[in-house]
Design a protein around this motif. Structure first.
Motif, PDB file in Angstrom:
ATOM      1  N   ASN A 222       0.821  -1.206   0.000  1.00  0.00           N
ATOM      2  CA  ASN A 222       0.000   0.000   0.000  1.00  0.00           C
ATOM      3  C   ASN A 222       0.856   1.259   0.000  1.00  0.00           C
ATOM      4  OD1 ASN A 222       0.147   1.040   3.014  1.00  0.00           O
ATOM      5  ND2 ASN A 222      -0.154  -1.167   3.149  1.00  0.00           N
ATOM      6  N   TRP A 223       2.089   1.159   0.490  1.00  0.00           N
ATOM      7  CA  TRP A 223       2.987   2.326   0.434  1.00  0.00           C
ATOM      8  C   TRP A 223       3.160   2.809  -1.001  1.00  0.00           C
ATOM      9  CZ3 TRP A 223       7.237   3.756   4.221  1.00  0.00           C
ATOM     10  CH2 TRP A 223       6.886   3.405   5.530  1.00  0.00           C
ATOM     11  N   ALA A 224       3.315   1.867  -1.921  1.00  0.00           N
ATOM     12  CA  ALA A 224       3.521   2.243  -3.321  1.00  0.00           C
ATOM     13  C   ALA A 224       2.363   3.080  -3.841  1.00  0.00           C
ATOM     14  CB  ALA A 224       3.684   0.990  -4.181  1.00  0.00           C
ATOM     15  N   LEU A 225       1.150   2.797  -3.374  1.00  0.00           N
ATOM     16  CA  LEU A 225      -0.025   3.524  -3.849  1.00  0.00           C
ATOM     17  C   LEU A 225      -0.053   4.937  -3.290  1.00  0.00           C
ATOM     18  CD1 LEU A 225      -2.715   0.712  -3.514  1.00  0.00           C
ATOM     19  CD2 LEU A 225      -1.024   1.102  -5.319  1.00  0.00           C
ATOM     20  N   MET A 226       0.299   5.094  -2.018  1.00  0.00           N
ATOM     21  CA  MET A 226       0.336   6.442  -1.442  1.00  0.00           C
ATOM     22  C   MET A 226       1.467   7.268  -2.022  1.00  0.00           C
ATOM     23  SD  MET A 226      -0.834   5.668   2.492  1.00  0.00           S
ATOM     24  CE  MET A 226      -0.359   3.937   2.565  1.00  0.00           C
ATOM     25  N   ARG A 254       3.191   3.563 -12.345  1.00  0.00           N
ATOM     26  CA  ARG A 254       3.170   2.754 -11.119  1.00  0.00           C
ATOM     27  C   ARG A 254       1.763   2.240 -10.826  1.00  0.00           C
ATOM     28  NH1 ARG A 254       6.900   6.241  -6.828  1.00  0.00           N
ATOM     29  NH2 ARG A 254       8.718   6.545  -8.208  1.00  0.00           N
ATOM     30  N   PHE A 255       0.766   3.104 -10.965  1.00  0.00           N
ATOM     31  CA  PHE A 255      -0.602   2.661 -10.708  1.00  0.00           C
ATOM     32  C   PHE A 255      -1.003   1.526 -11.656  1.00  0.00           C
ATOM     33  CE2 PHE A 255      -1.617   6.748  -8.427  1.00  0.00           C
ATOM     34  CZ  PHE A 255      -2.066   6.152  -7.265  1.00  0.00           C
ATOM     35  N   ASN A 256      -0.689   1.661 -12.925  1.00  0.00           N
ATOM     36  CA  ASN A 256      -1.013   0.601 -13.881  1.00  0.00           C
ATOM     37  C   ASN A 256      -0.314  -0.702 -13.529  1.00  0.00           C
ATOM     38  OD1 ASN A 256      -2.775   2.071 -15.554  1.00  0.00           O
ATOM     39  ND2 ASN A 256      -1.084   2.911 -16.760  1.00  0.00           N
ATOM     40  N   GLN A 257       0.906  -0.590 -13.062  1.00  0.00           N
ATOM     41  CA  GLN A 257       1.670  -1.779 -12.673  1.00  0.00           C
ATOM     42  C   GLN A 257       1.136  -2.381 -11.385  1.00  0.00           C
ATOM     43  OE1 GLN A 257       6.028  -1.882 -13.192  1.00  0.00           O
ATOM     44  NE2 GLN A 257       6.183  -2.222 -10.973  1.00  0.00           N
ATOM     45  N   GLU A 258       0.840  -1.535 -10.406  1.00  0.00           N
ATOM     46  CA  GLU A 258       0.423  -2.027  -9.097  1.00  0.00           C
ATOM     47  C   GLU A 258      -0.963  -2.656  -9.120  1.00  0.00           C
ATOM     48  OE1 GLU A 258       2.281  -2.262  -6.299  1.00  0.00           O
ATOM     49  OE2 GLU A 258       3.923  -1.572  -7.576  1.00  0.00           O
ATOM     50  N   ILE A 259      -1.866  -2.141  -9.928  1.00  0.00           N
ATOM     51  CA  ILE A 259      -3.217  -2.710  -9.914  1.00  0.00           C
ATOM     52  C   ILE A 259      -3.221  -4.115 -10.500  1.00  0.00           C
ATOM     53  CG2 ILE A 259      -4.151  -1.965 -12.156  1.00  0.00           C
ATOM     54  CD1 ILE A 259      -6.647  -1.023 -10.418  1.00  0.00           C
ATOM     55  N   GLU A 260      -2.265  -4.408 -11.355  1.00  0.00           N
ATOM     56  CA  GLU A 260      -2.131  -5.767 -11.867  1.00  0.00           C
ATOM     57  C   GLU A 260      -1.357  -6.649 -10.888  1.00  0.00           C
ATOM     58  OE1 GLU A 260      -3.616  -6.967 -14.522  1.00  0.00           O
ATOM     59  OE2 GLU A 260      -4.500  -5.004 -14.921  1.00  0.00           O
ATOM     60  N   GLY A 261      -0.319  -6.098 -10.266  1.00  0.00           N
ATOM     61  CA  GLY A 261       0.535  -6.896  -9.393  1.00  0.00           C
ATOM     62  C   GLY A 261       0.034  -7.028  -7.975  1.00  0.00           C
ATOM     63  N   GLN A 262      -0.752  -6.056  -7.505  1.00  0.00           N
ATOM     64  CA  GLN A 262      -1.183  -6.031  -6.107  1.00  0.00           C
ATOM     65  C   GLN A 262      -2.575  -6.576  -5.892  1.00  0.00           C
ATOM     66  OE1 GLN A 262      -1.052  -2.835  -3.063  1.00  0.00           O
ATOM     67  NE2 GLN A 262       0.572  -1.998  -4.329  1.00  0.00           N
ATOM     68  N   VAL A 263      -3.382  -6.624  -6.917  1.00  0.00           N
ATOM     69  CA  VAL A 263      -4.784  -7.021  -6.779  1.00  0.00           C
ATOM     70  C   VAL A 263      -4.972  -8.378  -7.442  1.00  0.00           C
ATOM     71  CG1 VAL A 263      -7.179  -6.407  -7.231  1.00  0.00           C
ATOM     72  CG2 VAL A 263      -5.493  -4.602  -6.793  1.00  0.00           C
TER      73      VAL A 263
END
Length: 635
Positions: A222-226, A254-263
């Motif tokens: 979640n740090w990456a998102l903030m 980062r958001f495009n990457q994180e929503i695939e990798g984190q969710v």
């Protein structure tokens, strides 16, 4: 105006304000080469530059703010008013679970009134500034703007980005400030107290924040998102910075990457704690919404909003019938109906009648078309008797390692009935790690699952069977909890009224096999000989936990604690069923978990076959008030 007099004082040689003027002038000369504003660049006089800079920002219309700046007093909460009025007196909230604290006339931003770092970290997120912004927007009382601008300048001047001020410069706090300050700007910019000094300090610090956040990327958390949100808000709302386009591209990447990798594909955020999941929805969505308001939404992936919609389904599927959370990992129960406002927003966003139903407690919309849900990627499963707030509901967890906010508790569950959480998860208490603090709550044995010799388990989950149906729901999961022992747990929701839990310890390991259970705070009645425990609330619903007897099985009371609010804990009844495993043969324990209202039910269970534990087959006879019913499992 305070800022103009400072800068003018410098130019005219006024000695009284010279120290502050020097500082502002230095910031201005550092800032201007980093901006692209032709009407400011066209003059050379520093005083005129500052005046034009302020005039530009007070009058610009090229950027759409993240939210409406129109507030009314009836939109303010008591918390907003208390936080804002306390902040006028330098009485600030840090970690909200603790009392607010006076941080000095000359504010000490490193204040530590409690031995919990969360207090000082969250002090530097300035929740009270958000309250001041809302109160000012609703009242236009200049005392809030005057004090906010003074505090902003004070913070910037007293918190340079260096090791000595590390308490203020974790990337999570920097990201939160990037988002909140960028929004506060729109609430305060038209105040006469938002002067040249304020603007120069504000923009200089925003650039400093963005530069810092470009270098920080805690991927997978979640740090990456903030971090990305703070960077994106600065870039989108202040495109005059010469590096703004670069910042925005990186933040959205980062958001495009994180929503695939984190969710996970099933919609749950990888840390498997509901509070962080819902927070992640906000962090993913707020930047997309801001980008859309400013014509930039095409920079997000085509699947981005579809993944957010699946995330929004998770609280509907996994929250208890009254809308509180199962406290898995670093989560807290919250309050009934806590997500109603969010479901309202999500219903409008996605045109979902089931979200509207959740938002209005069933008064509008349409109830979800299922009462049982499996999120197999996350390892989270729910069963309920219906969609009213008094329904029976059980949520079970058997998932992958979710990182630092997750706990070694695979197999655990939370049970609610009649608007009461009868068997809550222990929670996490607070974010320290001493033996009496967070560490105690992270032990496997304080969760409703199986241990061998009381030791913590590993993460190695597997879904074996998911068979929801009209008459009953069946779930079978297993976890390779130890190198030589696998815990298999079957849950049968019989007639949508009570549960049969079958636990098997499969493998050659030997020692004490214990199945742990915990009840809500309150009284409990222990029947050691009868292998049963029931809660003892004088009104409303209770729960009976009763094991099928077998040779060597004993009921033992254990230490029980639960934390429903950060930094607060209370005692509660806890116990285990213990069986000595003496050889490599697998063992099986069968337990009834029966929620009930009024009279304790007469219910028992016995085995109808002699199949060996671990072979995937079992037949049981249930006896309820003299009436029998057979239930079975086959894997």
């Amino acid at each position: 105006m305070r800022g103009q007099s400072v800068i003018c004082g410098l130019m005219l040689g006024a000695s009284v304000m010279a120290p502050a003027a020097d500082e502002v002038s230095e910031k201005l000369q550092w800032l201007l080469p980093r901006l692209n504003i032709p009407e400011v660049e066209s003059v050379e006089d520093p005083t005129e530059q500052a005046v034009r800079l302020l005039n530009y920002y007070k009058n610009r219309t090229s950027v759409t703010p993240p939210v409406s700046t129109e507030w009314s007093t009836d939109m303010l909460s008591d918390k907003d008013l208390n936080y804002a009025n306390d902040a006028l007196k330098h009485i600030f909230v840090g970690q909200p679970a603790y009392d607010s604290y006076f941080c000095g006339d000359d504010i000490n931003w490193a204040s530590r009134p409690v031995p919990d770092n969360e207090w000082v970290w969250q002090l530097n997120r300035m929740y009270f500034w958000n309250a001041m912004g809302r109160v000012y927007a609703a009242t236009r009382d200049e005392k809030y703007a005057d004090e906010w601008t003074r505090q902003l300048v004070h913070w910037v001047n007293n918190n340079p980005r260096d090791e000595e001020h590390a308490y203020a410069w974790r990337s999570i706090e920097a990201g939160k400030r990037g988002q909140s300050w960028s929004s506060l700007y729109f609430q305060f910019i038209q105040s006469p107290h938002f002067d040249e000094e304020t603007l120069v300090c504000f923009l200089s610090s925003l650039h400093d924040h963005a530069d810092f956040l470009m270098k920080k990327y805690r991927a997978g958390s979640n740090w990456a998102l903030m971090e990305a949100e703070g960077l994106a808000f600065i870039a989108i709302l202040f495109p005059e910075f010469k590096r703004a386009e670069q910042w925005r591209a990186e933040a959205i990447r980062r958001f495009n990457q994180e929503i695939e990798g984190q969710v996970y594909p099933d919609g749950h955020q990888r840390e498997l704690a509901m509070g962080y999941h819902v927070g992640s929805i906000n962090w993913f969505f707020r930047t997309w919404r801001l980008a859309k308001r400013n014509g930039l939404e095409d920079e997000f992936s085509t699947s981005y909003m579809n993944r957010i919609e699946r995330m929004c389904e998770v609280p509907m599927k996994l929250c208890l019938p009254d809308g509180t959370n199962a406290q898995f990992g670093d989560a807290w129960a919250g309050t009934p109906g806590q997500y109603a406002g969010r479901f309202k927003e999500w219903s409008q966003m996605f045109g979902r009648a089931d979200f509207l139903y959740m938002a209005t407690a069933g008064k509008e919309g349409r109830a979800p078309d299922k009462t049982a849900f499996a999120l197999p990627d996350s390892g989270l499963y729910s069963m309920r008797s219906g969609w009213d707030s008094d329904a029976l509901g059980l949520v079970l967890k058997c998932g992958p390692d979710g990182g630092s906010h997750c706990q070694r508790d695979n197999g655990t569950f939370t049970l609610a009935a009649g608007g009461r959480t009868l068997m809550p998860d222990s929670g996490s208490y607070m974010y320290n790690s001493d033996k009496e603090g967070r560490a105690w709550f992270r032990q496997t044995k304080v969760h409703q699952t199986l241990t061998l010799n009381g030791q913590n388990i590993d993460y190695a989950p597997k879904l074996l069977k998911w068979e929801p149906g009209e008459g009953q729901d069946i779930l079978v999961v297993e976890n390779k909890s130890y190198p030589n022992l696998t815990h298999r747990r079957a849950v049968i929701f019989v007639d949508k009224r009570y549960f049969v839990i079958v636990d098997e310890a499969i493998g050659p390991a030997t020692g004490n096999v214990e199945i742990h259970f915990q009840l809500a705070p309150g009284g409990a009645v222990f029947d050691t000989a009868g292998l049963s425990v029931n809660s003892d609330f004088k009104d409303g619903w209770n729960v009976l936990v009763k094991a099928h007897p077998q040779k060597g099985l004993v009921l033992a009371e254990e230490e029980g604690q639960v934390s429903f609010v950060y930094a607060r804990k209370e005692k509660r009844p806890a116990f285990c069923y213990r069986l000595k495993k003496e050889d490599d043969r697998s063992v099986r324990l069968v337990t009834l978990v029966v929620p009930y209202e009024n009279e304790e039910p007469e219910v028992s269970v016995r085995r109808l076959d002699v199949s060996a534990a671990g072979n995937g087959e079992l037949m049981l006879e249930l006896n309820e008030g003299g009436k029998t019913k057979n239930v079975g499992l086959r894997l």
